[in-house]
Scaffold this active site. Structure first.
Site, PDB file in Angstrom:
ATOM      1  N   ALA A  66      -0.125  -2.143  -2.912  1.00  0.00           N
ATOM      2  CA  ALA A  66      -0.340  -3.132  -3.963  1.00  0.00           C
ATOM      3  C   ALA A  66      -1.848  -3.262  -4.143  1.00  0.00           C
ATOM      4  O   ALA A  66      -2.611  -2.989  -3.212  1.00  0.00           O
ATOM      5  CB  ALA A  66       0.255  -4.457  -3.548  1.00  0.00           C
ATOM      6  N   GLY A 112       2.889  -1.172  -0.587  1.00  0.00           N
ATOM      7  CA  GLY A 112       3.776  -1.108  -1.750  1.00  0.00           C
ATOM      8  C   GLY A 112       4.120   0.322  -2.166  1.00  0.00           C
ATOM      9  O   GLY A 112       5.160   0.563  -2.782  1.00  0.00           O
ATOM     10  N   GLU A 115       6.855   1.281   0.071  1.00  0.00           N
ATOM     11  CA  GLU A 115       8.006   0.472  -0.353  1.00  0.00           C
ATOM     12  C   GLU A 115       8.633   1.047  -1.625  1.00  0.00           C
ATOM     13  O   GLU A 115       9.852   1.054  -1.783  1.00  0.00           O
ATOM     14  CB  GLU A 115       7.567  -0.988  -0.548  1.00  0.00           C
ATOM     15  CG  GLU A 115       7.250  -1.657   0.797  1.00  0.00           C
ATOM     16  CD  GLU A 115       6.619  -3.025   0.667  1.00  0.00           C
ATOM     17  OE1 GLU A 115       5.583  -3.122  -0.035  1.00  0.00           O
ATOM     18  OE2 GLU A 115       7.136  -3.999   1.239  1.00  0.00           O
ATOM     19  N   GLU A 135       0.088  -3.808   6.060  1.00  0.00           N
ATOM     20  CA  GLU A 135      -0.164  -5.176   5.585  1.00  0.00           C
ATOM     21  C   GLU A 135      -0.671  -6.132   6.659  1.00  0.00           C
ATOM     22  O   GLU A 135      -1.483  -7.008   6.382  1.00  0.00           O
ATOM     23  CB  GLU A 135       1.108  -5.763   4.938  1.00  0.00           C
ATOM     24  CG  GLU A 135       1.396  -5.231   3.539  1.00  0.00           C
ATOM     25  CD  GLU A 135       2.204  -3.948   3.534  1.00  0.00           C
ATOM     26  OE1 GLU A 135       2.309  -3.295   4.592  1.00  0.00           O
ATOM     27  OE2 GLU A 135       2.734  -3.597   2.465  1.00  0.00           O
TER      28      GLU A 135
HETATM   29  N1  COA Z   1      -5.740  -1.863  -3.703  1.00  0.00           N
HETATM   30  C1  COA Z   1      -6.813  -1.801  -4.503  1.00  0.00           C
HETATM   31  N2  COA Z   1      -7.663  -0.765  -4.505  1.00  0.00           N
HETATM   32  C2  COA Z   1      -7.411   0.240  -3.672  1.00  0.00           C
HETATM   33  C3  COA Z   1      -6.310   0.266  -2.804  1.00  0.00           C
HETATM   34  C4  COA Z   1      -5.437  -0.864  -2.837  1.00  0.00           C
HETATM   35  N3  COA Z   1      -4.333  -0.940  -2.090  1.00  0.00           N
HETATM   36  N4  COA Z   1      -6.333   1.398  -2.081  1.00  0.00           N
HETATM   37  C5  COA Z   1      -7.413   2.081  -2.485  1.00  0.00           C
HETATM   38  N5  COA Z   1      -8.063   1.394  -3.440  1.00  0.00           N
HETATM   39  C6  COA Z   1      -9.305   1.780  -4.155  1.00  0.00           C
HETATM   40  C7  COA Z   1     -10.527   1.546  -3.305  1.00  0.00           C
HETATM   41  O1  COA Z   1     -10.938   0.202  -3.371  1.00  0.00           O
HETATM   42  C8  COA Z   1     -11.497   2.508  -3.960  1.00  0.00           C
HETATM   43  O2  COA Z   1     -11.952   1.919  -5.160  1.00  0.00           O
HETATM   44  P1  COA Z   1     -13.574   1.888  -5.507  1.00  0.00           P
HETATM   45  O3  COA Z   1     -13.947   3.343  -5.604  1.00  0.00           O
HETATM   46  O4  COA Z   1     -13.636   1.156  -6.790  1.00  0.00           O
HETATM   47  O5  COA Z   1     -14.205   1.202  -4.337  1.00  0.00           O
HETATM   48  C9  COA Z   1     -10.617   3.682  -4.347  1.00  0.00           C
HETATM   49  O6  COA Z   1      -9.290   3.181  -4.406  1.00  0.00           O
HETATM   50  C10 COA Z   1     -10.647   4.832  -3.375  1.00  0.00           C
HETATM   51  O7  COA Z   1     -10.298   4.330  -2.101  1.00  0.00           O
HETATM   52  P2  COA Z   1     -11.197   4.554  -0.778  1.00  0.00           P
HETATM   53  O8  COA Z   1     -10.875   3.467   0.196  1.00  0.00           O
HETATM   54  O9  COA Z   1     -12.622   4.737  -1.138  1.00  0.00           O
HETATM   55  O10 COA Z   1     -10.599   5.954  -0.280  1.00  0.00           O
HETATM   56  P3  COA Z   1     -10.595   6.512   1.215  1.00  0.00           P
HETATM   57  O11 COA Z   1     -10.194   7.938   1.103  1.00  0.00           O
HETATM   58  O12 COA Z   1     -11.861   6.197   1.910  1.00  0.00           O
HETATM   59  O13 COA Z   1      -9.433   5.703   1.966  1.00  0.00           O
HETATM   60  C11 COA Z   1      -7.239   4.711   2.187  1.00  0.00           C
HETATM   61  C12 COA Z   1      -8.089   5.851   1.591  1.00  0.00           C
HETATM   62  C13 COA Z   1      -5.842   4.821   1.593  1.00  0.00           C
HETATM   63  C14 COA Z   1      -7.172   4.854   3.712  1.00  0.00           C
HETATM   64  C15 COA Z   1      -7.887   3.352   1.825  1.00  0.00           C
HETATM   65  O14 COA Z   1      -8.127   3.331   0.429  1.00  0.00           O
HETATM   66  C16 COA Z   1      -7.043   2.147   2.162  1.00  0.00           C
HETATM   67  O15 COA Z   1      -6.951   1.767   3.322  1.00  0.00           O
HETATM   68  N6  COA Z   1      -6.440   1.510   1.132  1.00  0.00           N
HETATM   69  C17 COA Z   1      -5.672   0.300   1.307  1.00  0.00           C
HETATM   70  C18 COA Z   1      -4.341   0.582   1.936  1.00  0.00           C
HETATM   71  C19 COA Z   1      -3.561  -0.684   2.147  1.00  0.00           C
HETATM   72  O16 COA Z   1      -3.920  -1.528   2.954  1.00  0.00           O
HETATM   73  N7  COA Z   1      -2.462  -0.831   1.409  1.00  0.00           N
HETATM   74  C20 COA Z   1      -1.590  -1.957   1.531  1.00  0.00           C
HETATM   75  C21 COA Z   1      -1.935  -2.973   0.533  1.00  0.00           C
HETATM   76  S1  COA Z   1      -0.871  -4.360   0.665  1.00  0.00           S
END
Ligand code: COA
Length: 259
Positions: A66, A112, A115, A135
């Protein structure tokens, strides 16, 4: 219909829905959830669609969860509303869709995203896919059905482990645990999903919809799945597709369910 956050393309009875926010790793914001809901409803209604394949744009992510930015300052009632609306608008909708949905998990499927894959009927993952429900690392719990569907798919003990640790499962481990049906190289992912879709398309759409209702009924409170099966089994006998299927068998020919 035109969309801003998703791409929808139908060919040979296969509707491909692609979540298209690659710069945000296809994170699910409100607008994307609403567009997905509309696209699934449209696809289910369409006579041109027999199977839906859901995937994410790019080679890195299916859906990274999400959209955290959108809910970062939510209050308790807003959080509850976010979850309730998500269940209703998209996740329960997909699970109970009468058209089969295959999730082509092409990279990160987190929160999400996992999910969404879990409410799809079938999951095929690329070998680079990584799946998890992180989460609790944000101080919240999975709110789009993850606490329920993960335990249904991989068992309670392993589900607790994945949720408590906020860890990521690689594709091979997900296969071992039954979280995904198959793992293939990323370059083969779409072709593998299409091949499975073609096999599904050979069969009675009505019977497949009935099977979805029956299998899902096992997970509904107060519903006896065996009773649902008896009802649905009986109803099949009243359909043209049943006549065609049995007739084709007796005439030693392939059935044509989509006349
Ligand atoms: N919500 C909003 N933005 C998200 C996102 C999320 N769940 N997951 C990734 N993004 C965005 C990042 O903020 C970034 O945006 P920016 O370039 O404007 O800063 C872009 O997507 C790329 O992500 P980034 O974190 O730079 O990539 P990465 O390769 O370093 O890491 C992940 C990849 C998936 C490990 C990391 O993005 C992450 O942990 N995301 C969240 C996962 C999460 O907790 N999901 C559950 C949400 S309830």
């Amino acid at each position: 219909m035109s969309y801003n956050n998703i791409l929808v393309e139908t060919q040979n009875l296969i509707c491909k829905i692609t979540i298209n926010r690659p710069d945000k790793l296809n994170a699910l914001n409100k607008a994307t959830i609403e567009e997905l809901s509309k696209a699934f409803k449209e696809a289910e209604k369409s006579k041109e669609v027999g199977v839906i394949i859901l995937t994410g744009s790019g080679e890195k992510s299916f859906v990274a969860g999400a959209d955290i930015k959108e809910f970062a300052d939510f209050s308790t009632p807003q959080g509850k509303e976010l979850s309730a609306k998500g269940h209703e608008t998209l996740f329960n909708l997909v699970e109970s869709l009468t058209t089969p949905v295959i999730a082509a998990v092409n990279g990160f499927a987190l929160g999400g995203g996992l999910e969404l894959a879990m409410c799809s009927h079938i999951r095929i993952a690329s070998s680079n896919a990584r799946m998890g429900l992180p989460e609790v690392s944000l101080g919240v719990i999975p709110g789009y059905g993850g606490t329920q569907r993960l335990a249904q798919l991989i068992g309670r003990g392993k589900a607790f482990e994945l949720i408590f640790t906020a860890g990521m499962m690689d594709a091979e481990t997900a296969l071992k645990w039954g979280l995904v049906n198959e793992v293939v190289e990323q370059a083969d992912l779409m072709a593998t999903c299409e091949k499975m879709a073609s096999k599904i398309l050979n069969n009675s759409p009505n019977a497949i919809s009935a099977a979805i209702r029956c299998v899902n009924s096992n997970y509904q409170d107060g519903v006896n799945g065996y009773e649902v099966e008896i009802e649905e089994f009986g109803k099949c006998f009243g359909t043209e597709e049943f006549k065609e299927g049995t007739q084709a068998f007796l005439e030693k020919r392939k059935p044509n369910f989509r006349k």
